[in-house]
Write a protein that holds these residues in place. Sequence first.
Motif, PDB file in Angstrom:
ATOM      1  N   HIS A 165       0.811  -1.217   0.000  1.00 58.01           N
ATOM      2  CA  HIS A 165       0.000   0.000   0.000  1.00 58.01           C
ATOM      3  C   HIS A 165       0.854   1.282   0.000  1.00 58.01           C
ATOM      4  O   HIS A 165       0.540   2.236  -0.718  1.00 58.01           O
ATOM      5  N   TYR A 191       4.761  10.445   3.452  1.00 57.56           N
ATOM      6  CA  TYR A 191       3.493   9.712   3.405  1.00 57.56           C
ATOM      7  C   TYR A 191       2.814   9.883   4.761  1.00 57.56           C
ATOM      8  O   TYR A 191       3.250   9.331   5.764  1.00 57.56           O
ATOM      9  N   ASP A 196      -6.642   7.025   0.452  1.00 58.95           N
ATOM     10  CA  ASP A 196      -6.593   5.617   0.071  1.00 58.95           C
ATOM     11  C   ASP A 196      -7.486   5.402  -1.147  1.00 58.95           C
ATOM     12  O   ASP A 196      -8.639   5.848  -1.160  1.00 58.95           O
ATOM     13  N   SER A 220      -0.780   9.645   6.533  1.00 57.34           N
ATOM     14  CA  SER A 220      -2.190   9.253   6.455  1.00 57.34           C
ATOM     15  C   SER A 220      -2.719   9.057   7.861  1.00 57.34           C
ATOM     16  O   SER A 220      -2.123   9.513   8.833  1.00 57.34           O
ATOM     17  N   HIS A 261       1.166   4.301  -2.914  1.00 64.18           N
ATOM     18  CA  HIS A 261       1.011   5.755  -2.717  1.00 64.18           C
ATOM     19  C   HIS A 261       2.128   6.513  -3.434  1.00 64.18           C
ATOM     20  O   HIS A 261       1.890   7.540  -4.067  1.00 64.18           O
TER      21      HIS A 261
END
Length: 327
Positions: free
Chosen positions: A109, A130, A286, A132, A113
């Motif tokens: 995942h 990154y 996502d 999130s 990204h």
Amino acid sequence: MICLGIETTAHTFGAGVCDSGGNILSNEKDTYKPKAGWGLVPMDARKHHEDVAEDVVKDALEKAGKTMNDVDIIAVSQGPGLPPCLYAGMNFSVELAKKVRKPLIGVNHCIAHIEIGRLTTKLKDPVTLYVSGANTQIIAFTAGKYRIFGETQDIGIGNALDKFGREAGFEFPHGPKIEEEALKGKWIGMPYVVKGMDLSFSGIVTEATKKFRSGEKLEDVCYSLQESMFAMVTEVIERALAHTGKGEVLLTGGVAANKRLAAMVGTMCMERGAKSAVVPWEYCMDNAAMIAWAGVLAHKSGQKPINMKNAEILPRWRTDDVDTPWV
Ligand code: AMP
Ligand code: MG
């Protein structure tokens, strides 16, 4: 080559279609919403994903103008993520891949990204932030791998914002509300926790909660919370730039939607003569288009399909454990 991607690492069930030329043909999703005052309940999210899976995939194929017959490979986010959510995606994908007799490619995942970020911003070799809900990593490609230069030692920056947001009585997702409040706020002090290249956010949330409960203005707490956490990640990105000698910064993940974060990183980059870019919103949260695209890259470079007799999920799969021969 047409790839159908499936994403289910946390709150979102996504299905997206792309081709091997990097054209994104569709990107559909349905997101689980926790009930008021609650965070994500993994088993509820799993149930959500199982319930919506077929419809979302149907929509994604329709929007792309394709049928399952046109699909050459299926890609699934194999990790990292919440095990119940990952199982929902893996079980669904294995069943589908068996039914249509197509190879199933496992995708990381976090790498997805970065790859959708490179595709959509045209940055070539960035230091990636990154940020999130669950993740906070500063990543760069060196010596044959995407390596983590710094990361959170406890919760992700999005979860930190959401935790305080729940305390303040906001509805999920809390990040945008905190951003709005912060526009009116002033600095009232907040801990700043950088440990070498790593970060820690949970103590800052505790302090923000304490300040709020003791009567400090909400807007001032929101402002100070953001300033401190965003300055921390900016400091680590700057050191990663200096260390690697790279000249680009890619911002991705849900928290990258925050204008103050982008401005802070942008100023630092400008002062160093580096470029920065934020991944477009649709591909920043996502989503499954990124899984489809990373699936294409992995498949083209010879990654073996998942063995469907004993398909594993990888809840703790680290960015620096992924082979990325296409880079
Ligand atoms: P993701 O896990 O990548 O889907 O991102 C979700 C996280 O992004 C949640 O924790 C949100 O609170 C956060 N988020 C969304 N919009 C913003 C914003 N404008 N500022 C800060 N955080 C945000
Ligand atoms: Mg994510």
